[in-house]
Design an enzyme around this catalytic site. Structure first.
Site, PDB file in Angstrom:
ATOM      1  CD  GLU A 184      10.003 -70.030 -42.278  1.00 36.52           C
ATOM      2  OE1 GLU A 184       9.507 -70.980 -42.908  1.00 36.52           O
ATOM      3  OE2 GLU A 184      10.985 -69.400 -42.697  1.00 36.52           O
ATOM      4  CD  GLU A 253      14.814 -69.983 -41.192  1.00 37.73           C
ATOM      5  OE1 GLU A 253      14.647 -70.001 -42.418  1.00 37.73           O
ATOM      6  OE2 GLU A 253      14.335 -70.812 -40.417  1.00 37.73           O
TER       7      GLU A 253
END
Ligand SMILES: *[C@@H]1O[C@H](CO)[C@@H](O)[C@H](O)[C@H]1NC(C)=O
Ligand SMILES: *[C@@H]1O[C@H](CO)[C@@H](O)[C@H](O)[C@H]1NC(C)=O
Ligand SMILES: *[C@@H]1O[C@H](CO)[C@@H](O)[C@H](O)[C@H]1NC(C)=O
Ligand SMILES: *[C@@H]1O[C@H](CO)[C@@H](O)[C@H](O)[C@H]1NC(C)=O
Ligand SMILES: *[C@@H]1O[C@H](CO)[C@@H](O)[C@H](O)[C@H]1NC(C)=O
Ligand SMILES: *[C@@H]1O[C@H](CO)[C@@H](O)[C@H](O)[C@H]1NC(C)=O
Ligand SMILES: *[C@@H]1O[C@H](CO)[C@@H](O)[C@H](O)[C@H]1NC(C)=O
Ligand SMILES: CC(=O)N[C@H]1CO[C@H](CO)[C@@H](O)[C@@H]1O
Length: 826
Positions: A184, A253
Site C-alpha cells: 500500500e 485485501e
C-alpha cells in the site's frame, strides 16, 4: 535372477514416480486476465490468516476450515519486528514459525500468497518495522534511502532464502504462488516526491533479483513497474483497473469487517454486503480475490499496533477470533465461491458483454465461443428491489445484490438471499466441576523500588523520546529527577507528554494518572502536589499502548514525555522548570521486565512473596495470581476480565495480550445496520457503551490438563479481580430462513446436540434470527412438531424445503415461501 530383480525394479520406479509427483514443480505465470498455474488460467479465492495471531495448534484447523469454505489460497504478511526483534537476532519459534505455517498450508493442499513486505501495516505494532531501525543514523522509512534499503533487502533476502531452502516456492513443489513486495505504498507516497518514485523502482528491481520464479505483486501501487502486478485493496474493488494490460485484475485485501480500538464499539460487516462486493468484483473482470481477514485472531503480547488497537483482532471475519465458523458469513461465502467456480471456464476463457437494464441493474454475460456461458445480474440500487427478465429468464434482485446464474438461465445464488444458518454464539461458564467458578487469588505490589528515589540505569540532561530509549523492549519508561525547595509548598506539577499513559509519583506517592484520548495523543497532566523542604523526588512513568502502524514518516512520531516541558508552578506564578534537569531513566517495570512475575513457576526459582491475607481492589500497580482448572472439552476458552482496569495477562507464562476492560466504547456510535449501500467501517457497530473488550482468548494449547494452570494479571490503574472467570465459547442458538427448493441445515458445535426447537414455520416469514414471525401466511401443517422430530437430539439436521414435506399453504399463493427454524444447542 531377473525374476527376482524385476519386482523391486518396478517398485523403485513407482517410488521414484511417487517422489516425482510429490515434489513436482508448479509453473506460475499470468496474462492480462488471470494467474496461470501449469498452463491453466485460474479463478482464485484466497484468505488472510496471520500466523502470529493464533497458535501452531490452531493452524491446521483454521486452514482446513478455510479450505472447506472454498478457498484456494492462504495469504499472510511476514512480521519483521517479531522475527528480528534486535538487529541480526532472529526468532522463528512457536507462533512465529513461518515455515511450519507454510508447510501446514501445503499439507492441506492449498496455495499460499506471501506478503513479505516487509512493511505490513496490519494494525501490527509499528506496522511490522523493528524499532531499532529508527536508531540507525540517517535512516528514513520507505523511501530511496540507502540505510533503509540495506535493512529491507537484508531481511527480504533472509526470508526468501528460508523459503527456498525449504522448497516452499511453487516451482520447487511448494505452495507459494505469489509474493508481495512493499504494501500500500501508493497510498502514502506523494509526500516522498521523486525519492518515493525511485524507491518503487528499487523495490521492483530488488524483488526481481530474488529470483523466486513466481509473480510479485505490489498492492495499491499505480506506478508499479512491470513485471510487478499492481493490485487493489478496499471494501470494494469493482471499478479497479490494473496499470498495465498485462496484469490481471487482483484484489489483495477485501476487508471482511474492520479492526477495533480501545474505546470503540464492535465493528461488523454484513455477509450480504461482503458477498455483494466479491460478486461485483468477479462480474467486472476480477480473477483473484483475498479476504482480509479470513481469520483475524488475537494480538498476543505487545504486538497490537496503534495507538490503541485492541487485543482482539477478530475483524468480524468468516472465522471468529477463536477459530469458530462465523455463520452465516462463512457459509454464505462458501456458496458464493461454489457458484462462481461453476462458471470458471466461461469467466476465464470468455468475453464479457454488459447489458444495462436500467435503475442500476446490469446483466453481464461471459461467453466462450458458444461453448460455455455464465451470467451475473447486479442491482446496485441501494433502496429498490427489481424483478427483471434477461434472455427469457426472470430474476428477483433485491436492492444491493448480485445474482449468479452459471448457465444464464437459472439463478443458483443471490448475495442478499442468505440460506445459511445463523449461529448465535454464547459463552458458557465452566460449571461442570463444583466450585471451579470461584478463583482464589493472591497478590503482590509492583516493586517500584529505587525508581521512586530517582535511581535509574542511564541519564540525560533532557527529556528523551520514549521508543528510541526503550527500543520498544517494554511499554514502560521511567523519567526521574529531583528538586530542592526551600520550604514546604503546594505546587502544580505540569507534564506535557505525547502519550499514551502517564503516572506521576512525588516522593514515592502516586499523585495521579492520565491517558491520551483517542482524538488527541498529546496531553498536559496537571496536579497539585505537596513538596517538602529539601530534596523531593519526581518519578514519572510513561507507557505506550501500541505504536503507529500507518502513514508517511511515522519513524518521526514521538512517544512519551519527549521535550516536555515538565514544570512545578507555584501560587505566585513562581515556576520551576524541570525540563533541563538531569533526568534518570529506567526501561520497564521491575516486576514485569526484570522479575518476570508472570513466568511459569515451574520454569524458574524466584521466591515471590504472594499474599493471600485479603485481596485489595482498585489498587494501582498490583499483580494478581489465581490457579484454575482447564475447562473440560475442546471448545475455545476465554477469560472474562470485567472489573479490571488496564494491564496485561498471562496464562502459564503465555501472554494473552494487553487488557483494558475499563475502557468503554462510545455510547453513541451504534445505529441499526442496513447492509445496502456503500459500507464504511463506522456503519455497523454494536456493543456501544460496553467495555470495548471484556473477553480474552486463552488458546487451548496454553492450558495443561489438570492443576495447576496459573492466570497472572498486572493491573496498572486499579481493578477488581473477584468476578473473573473462565468460559467456553459455543453455539447457543442456531437458526435459518431458507427459500423453497433449498436445504435448511442446522448444526451445533463440538458434538453438542440440538436440545429444543423454539420456532419453526413455513410460509411468508419476516424478521431475523431471534425475532422470526409469520406475516401473511403459514402452512397449515404441523411444521414445528415435524422439525422437532427431525432435529432434537442430533448434532446436525438437514431438511429439504419443499411443499411435499411442509404443506401447500394455500393462502400463500404467489408469495415466495421460506422455512424458518430456530433451535437451541445444549
Ligand atoms: C545481512 O547483514 C549481515 C550483516 O549485518 C550480513 O552478514 C548478511 O550477509 C546480510 N545478509 C544478506 C542477505 O545480505
Ligand atoms: C433506484 O431506483 C429508483 C426507482 O425505484 C430510481 O429512481 C433511482 O434512480 C435508482 N437509483 C439508481 C442509482 O439507479
Ligand atoms: C473475445 O474478444 C476478442 C477481441 O475482442 C476476440 O479476439 C476473441 O476471439 C473473443 N473470445 C471469445 C471467446 O469470444
Ligand atoms: C507540548 O508538546 C508538544 C510537542 O510534543 C508541543 O507541540 C506543545 O506546544 C507543547 N505544549 C506546551 C503547553 O508546551
Ligand atoms: C490546585 O489547587 C488550587 C487551590 O485549591 C486550585 O484552585 C487549582 O485549580 C488546583 N489545580 C489543579 C491543577 O488541580
Ligand atoms: C499569573 O499569570 C497569569 C497569566 O500569565 C496572570 O493572569 C495572573 O495574574 C498571574 N498571577 C499572579 C499572582 O501573578
Ligand atoms: C472503570 O473504573 C472506574 C474507577 O475505578 C469505575 O468507577 C468504573 O465503573 C469502571 N468502568 C468499567 C466499565 O469497568
Ligand atoms: C488504505 C487503508 O486504509 N489501508 C488499510 C486497509 O486495511 C488494512 C487492514 O485493516 C490496513 O492495514 C490498512 O492500513
Amino acid at each position: 535372477m531377473s525374476s527376482f530383480l524385476l519386482p523391486s525394479f518396478t517398485s523403485l520406479v513407482l517410488i521414484l514416480l511417487h517422489f516425482f509427483v510429490l515434489v513436482s514443480s508448479t509453473e506460475v505465470t499470468h496474462d492480462g486476465r488471470a494467474i496461470i498455474i501449469d498452463g491453466e488460467k485460474k479463478l482464485l479465492f484466497s484468505g488472510s490468516i496471520h500466523y502470529p495471531r493464533s497458535t501452531p495448534e490452531m493452524w491446521p484447523h483454521l486452514i482446513q476450515k478455510a479450505k472447506l469454505g472454498g478457498l484456494d489460497a492462504i495469504e499472510t504478511y511476514v512480521f519483521w519486528n517479531a522475527h528480528e526483534p534486535r538487529q541480526r537476532e532472529y526468532n522463528f519459534e512457536g507462533n512465529l514459525d513461518l515455515i511450519r505455517f507454510l508447510k501446514e498450508i501445503k499439507n492441506a493442499g492449498l496455495y499460499s500468497v506471501l506478503r513479505i513486505g516487509p512493511y505490513a501495516c496490519a494494525e501490527w505494532n509499528y506496522g511490522g518495522f523493528p524499532v531499532w531501525l529508527r536508531n540507525i543514523p540517517g535512516l528514513q522509512f520507505r523511501t530511496d534511502n540507502k540505510q533503509f534499503e540495506n535493512e529491507m533487502q537484508n531481511f527480504t533476502t533472509l526470508i526468501v532464502n528460508m523459503i527456498k531452502n525449504e522448497q516452499l516456492l511453487a516451482p520447487q513443489g511448494g505452495p507459494i504462488i505469489l509474493a508481495q513486495i512493499e504494501n500500500e505504498y501508493g497510498n502514502i507516497m506523494k509526500p516522498f516526491g521523486e525519492a518515493g518514485k525511485r524507491y518503487v523502482q528499487w523495490c521492483a528491481k530488488m524483488a526481481e533479483s530474488q529470483n523466486i520464479g513466481v509473480p510479485w505483486v505490489m498492492c495499491q501501487q499505480p506506478d508499479a513497474p512491470q513485471p510487478m502486478i499492481n493490485t487493489c485493496n478496499g471494501f470494494y474493488c469493482d471499478s479497479f483497473k490494473p496499470n498495465n494490460p498485462k496484469s490481471p485484475k487482483m484484489w489483495t485485501e477485501n476487508w471482511t469487517g474492520w479492526f477495533q480500538k480501545w474505546s470503540e464499539a464492535k465493528p461488523h460487516r454484513r455477509a450480504e454486503d461482503l458477498a455483494f462486493s466479491v460478486a461485483r468484483f468477479f462480474q467486472t473482470g476480477g480473477t483473484f480475490q483475498n479476504y482480509y481477514m479470513y481469520h483475524g485472531g488475537t494480538n498476543f503480547g505487545r504486538f497490537a499496533g496503534g495507538p490503541y488497537i485492541s487485543t482482539t483482532y477478530d475483524y468480524d471475519a468468516p472465522l471468529d477470533e477463536y477459530g469458530n465458523l462465523r455463520q452465516p458469513k462463512w457459509g454464505h461465502l462458501k456458496e458464493l465461491h461454489a457458484a462462481i467456480k461453476m462458471m470458471d471456464k466461461a469467466l476465464l476463457q470468455g468475453n464479457a458483454t454488459d447489458t444495462d437494464l436500467g435503475n442500476g441493474v446490469t446483466a453481464t454475460k461471459y461467453t466462450d465461443e458458444g461453448n460455455a456461458c455464465g451470467c451475473f445480474l447486479s442491482n446496485i440500487n441501494t433502496t429498490t428491489d427489481f424483478t427483471v427478465v434477461f434472455e427469457g429468464a426472470e430474476y428477483f434482485l433485491p436492492a444491493w445484490s448480485v445474482s449468479v446464474a452459471p448457465d444464464c438461465k437459472l439463478e443458483v445464488y443471490n448475495t442478499a438471499k442468505v440460506n445459511t444458518e445463523t449461529h448465535i454464539m454464547i459463552k458458557k461458564p465452566d460449571t461442570c466441576k463444583e466450585g471451579s467458578q470461584k478463583l482464589s487469588w493472591s497478590w503482590l505490589s509492583e516493586m517500584h523500588g529505587d525508581n521512586l528515589k530517582g535511581v535509574g540505569s542511564f541519564s540525560a540532561q533532557r527529556l528523551l523520546e520514549q521508543t528510541s530509549s526503550t527500543v520498544d523492549d517494554s511499554d514502560y519508561l521511567w523519567y526521574m529527577t529531583s528538586v530542592d525547595v526551600k520550604e514546604k509548598e503546594v505546587m502544580v506539577l505540569s507534564v506535557n507528554t505525547t502519550g499514551h499513559v502517564l503516572h506521576a509519583f512525588v516522593n514515592g506517592e502516586l499523585v495521579g494518572s492520565q491517558y491520551s484520548l483517542k482524538s488527541e495523543w498529546n496531553f498536559v497532566f496537571e496536579k497539585n502536589v505537596s513538596l517538602n523542604a529539601g530534596i523531593n523526588y519526581i518519578s514519572l512513568l510513561s507507557a505506550t499502548v501500541g505504536l503507529e502502524n500507518y502513514g508517511s514518516f511515522f519513524e518521526y512520531d514521538s512517544y512519551g514525555i519527549v521535550g516536555g516541558p515538565v514544570k512545578l508552578i507555584g501560587n505566585g506564578n513562581n515556576s520551576i522548570d524541570l525540563t533541563k534537569n538531569k533526568w534518570s531513566y529506567k526501561i520497564g517495570l521491575n516486576g514485569m521486565e526484570k522479575q518476570q512475575v508472570f513466568a511459569d513457576e515451574n520454569c524458574n526459582t524466584r521466591s515471590l512473596q504472594w499474599k493471600t491475607d485479603y485481596i485489595p481492589t482498585l489498587k494501582p500497580f498490583t499483580w494478581y495470581k489465581a490457579n484454575f482448572e482447564s475447562p473440560i472439552g475442546d471448545e475455545p476458552v476465554v477469560v472474562d476480565l470485567l472489573g479490571m482496569g488496564k494491564g496485561a495477562a498471562w496464562v502459564n507464562g503465555y501472554s494473552l495480550g494487553r487488557f483494558w476492560p475499563n475502557y468503554t466504547a462510545d455510547p453513541n456510535a451504534c445505529k441499526p445496520c442496513d447492509y445496502r449501500g456503500q459500507y464504511t467501517d463506522s456503519r455497523c457497530r454494536t456493543d456501544c457503551g460496553e467495555p470495548s473488550q471484556r473477553w480474552y482468548h486463552v488458546p487451548r494449547s496454553f492450558l495443561k490438563a489438570g492443576l495447576p494452570n496459573t492466570l497472572v494479571l498486572f493491573e496498572e490503574f486499579g481493578g477488581d479481580p473477584l468476578g473473573i472467570n473462565f468460559q467456553t465459547v459455543t453455539v447457543g442458538t442456531t437458526c435459518a430462513k431458507v427459500d423453497e427448493g433449498k436445504t435448511l441445515v442446522l448444526t451445533c458445535q463440538a458434538g453438542r446436540l440440538i436440545s429444543d426447537v423454539t420456532f419453526a414455520a413455513y410460509g411468508d416469514i419476516q424478521g431475523e434470527c431471534g425475532s422470526f414471525k409469520t406475516a401473511k401466511c403459514e402452512s397449515g401443517e404441523p411444521v414445528l412438531s415435524l422439525i422437532k422430530q427431525e432435529c432434537i437430539g442430533k448434532p446436525l439436521c438437514s431438511i429439504d424445503v419443499a411443499i411435499e414435506k411442509l404443506g401447500a399453504c394455500a393462502s400463500c399463493a404467489g408469495i415466495p415461501k421460506k422455512l424458518a427454524v430456530e433451535a437451541v444447542c445444549s
